[in-house]
Design a protein around this motif. Structure first.
Motif, mmCIF file in Angstrom:
data_model
loop_
_atom_site.group_PDB
_atom_site.id
_atom_site.type_symbol
_atom_site.label_atom_id
_atom_site.label_comp_id
_atom_site.label_asym_id
_atom_site.label_seq_id
_atom_site.Cartn_x
_atom_site.Cartn_y
_atom_site.Cartn_z
ATOM 1 N N VAL A 195 -2.129 31.088 3.534
ATOM 2 C CA VAL A 195 -2.945 30.185 2.734
ATOM 3 C C VAL A 195 -4.439 30.400 2.971
ATOM 4 N N ARG A 249 6.090 32.882 -1.086
ATOM 5 C CA ARG A 249 5.271 31.692 -0.846
ATOM 6 C C ARG A 249 5.781 30.530 -1.666
ATOM 7 N N ASP A 250 5.701 29.310 -1.101
ATOM 8 C CA ASP A 250 6.065 28.134 -1.870
ATOM 9 C C ASP A 250 4.840 27.621 -2.615
ATOM 10 N N THR A 251 4.983 26.514 -3.323
ATOM 11 C CA THR A 251 3.891 26.037 -4.164
ATOM 12 C C THR A 251 2.699 25.535 -3.361
ATOM 13 N N SER A 252 2.930 25.210 -2.077
ATOM 14 C CA SER A 252 1.823 24.781 -1.226
ATOM 15 C C SER A 252 1.092 25.966 -0.610
ATOM 16 N N GLY A 253 1.577 27.185 -0.868
ATOM 17 C CA GLY A 253 0.944 28.386 -0.336
ATOM 18 C C GLY A 253 1.507 28.845 0.991
ATOM 19 N N HIS A 254 2.453 28.099 1.561
ATOM 20 C CA HIS A 254 3.042 28.475 2.838
ATOM 21 C C HIS A 254 4.048 29.606 2.652
ATOM 22 N N THR A 305 10.180 28.261 7.214
ATOM 23 C CA THR A 305 8.980 28.023 6.429
ATOM 24 C C THR A 305 7.796 27.728 7.335
ATOM 25 N N ASP A 332 2.133 25.375 8.913
ATOM 26 C CA ASP A 332 0.685 25.490 8.788
ATOM 27 C C ASP A 332 0.379 26.976 8.790
ATOM 28 N N ASP A 371 9.333 23.296 -2.837
ATOM 29 C CA ASP A 371 9.101 22.933 -1.439
ATOM 30 C C ASP A 371 10.184 22.034 -0.842
#
Length: 371
Positions: A52, A98-103, A119, A122, A170
């Protein structure tokens, strides 16, 4: 102290053995101690994702069957050092998305032949392994649905294609669907221009088949579409700036072939022979900063080679060009925050090496060890 010792080892070996040119070498550190105190003794093709915060993250399975990862110290520059975050449970190579949160989300086949994932919680920190289950025989392929959920496609123990899809973006839960067929090896997956995922597989007679979602982020078409050809390695698929999916396969003559869609989200055209002599490793693909597709793979000389689209969206590709090095795995490719591609592989010394473009869309620096 450990990081300082690691870098001292690198410096000592580099002084004695490394000679890097534009093509580079991946055998220069082959006399380096192959111990877990230094880093992973890598055994399979690595994976690479972008965090991220813009830093590349390299992941590999060590000889201890654990997952190891290393993060760039600064976006596009240097490395922080390898970390072992496994418990000796990997049977295959890691696959990352990557998931939608960028992780970053890592999938892999476990020693129990089930699908597992973990996953990031942070940037640079991963949560525990979670067992998804199933019975699989090869490495998964992962694609992101239009709704943001991830789908992992695998070959089941009876040879059929299965997909596990998150219940939503997510989320930690999902469901399996049997897509049928009799496939060989690992599948490939990509989203076409209308948002529907397309699975590409090697099937009966070593021919290429595709299966497409009937509904965006939803159910799949009941039948496979036969694309012919005769291949001897898992296929790879990449969407170009023209909106077309491009399939890349190794033919029975060990040459690279490319098969494009005729129109975005439409039927496929005819195969074009690009050439070269390649090993059975799956090709890696990405788009350069200017939109041209780049293909990477291990040649019969164990060096990495690349093929680049002559002009973005043209669908025409130049001749294979050697990047040098000596590898025992296929290639993985990441995109630095400034647009430079960086290709990774496991060298003959069983350490992970990489070479990055000197400038976006430009030539490559020599291979250096990922420490």
């Amino acid at each position: 102290m450990r990081a300082l010792l690691r870098r001292a080892l690198i410096a000592a070996v580099t002084t004695a053995t490394v000679a890097v040119g534009l093509a580079g070498t991946a055998e220069a550190g082959q006399n380096k101690p192959l111990t877990a105190d230094y880093g992973p003794v890598a055994t399979l093709t690595p994976a690479v994702g972008r965090d991220v915060d813009g830093r590349l993250v390299a992941l590999t399975r060590g000889s201890d069957r654990s997952l190891w990862y290393d993060t760039q110290a600064v976006a596009g520059v240097g490395w922080n050092g390898w970390r072992n975050i496994g418990t000796r449970q990997l049977a295959g190579k890691p696959v990352v998305d990557r998931d939608t949160s960028g992780h970053l989300v890592v999938f892999a086949r476990g020693t129990d032949d089930a699908l597992w994932w973990r996953t990031q919680t942070d940037a640079g920190t991963f949560g525990p392994w979670v067992r998804i289950g199933g019975g699989i025989t090869d490495d998964p392929a992962v694609g992101r649905n239009a709704d943001g959920s991830l789908s992992a496609l695998v070959r089941g123990t009876a040879g059929e294609l299965w997909v596990w899809k998150q219940d939503g973006p997510d989320t930690t839960t999902g469901a399996w669907t049997n897509l049928g067929g009799g496939i060989i090896g690992s599948p490939a997956v990509a989203a076409q221009s209308d948002g529907r995922l397309v699975a590409v597989v090697r099937g009966g007679g070593d021919a290429v088949y595709v299966k497409t979602q009937a509904v965006v982020s939803g159910a799949w078409e009941p039948d496979y579409v036969y694309l012919g050809g005769a291949i001897n390695t898992p296929p790879t698929v990449q969407r170009g700036v023209d909106g077309l999916l491009h399939l890349f396969v190794r033919g029975l003559d060990n040459a690279l072939y490319e098969l494009p869609q005729n129109e975005p989200s439409g039927a496929f055209g005819t195969y074009t022979r690009i050439g070269g002599s390649w090993t059975a490793d799956q090709f890696a693909t990405s788009r350069q900063a200017d939109g041209r597709i780049s293909v990477f793979g291990r040649g019969s000389d164990n060096a990495f080679w690349t093929v680049v689209e002559t002009e973005a969206g043209s669908g025409r590709f130049g001749a294979p060009s050697s990047l040098g090095g000596r590898f025992t795995s296929g290639a993985a490719v990441g995109v630095n925050v400034d647009g430079r591609l960086q290709v990774f592989g496991t060298g003959v010394d069983r350490q992970v090496w990489s070479a990055a473009q000197l400038d976006p869309d430009g030539g490559y620096a020599g291979f250096t060890i990922t420490d």
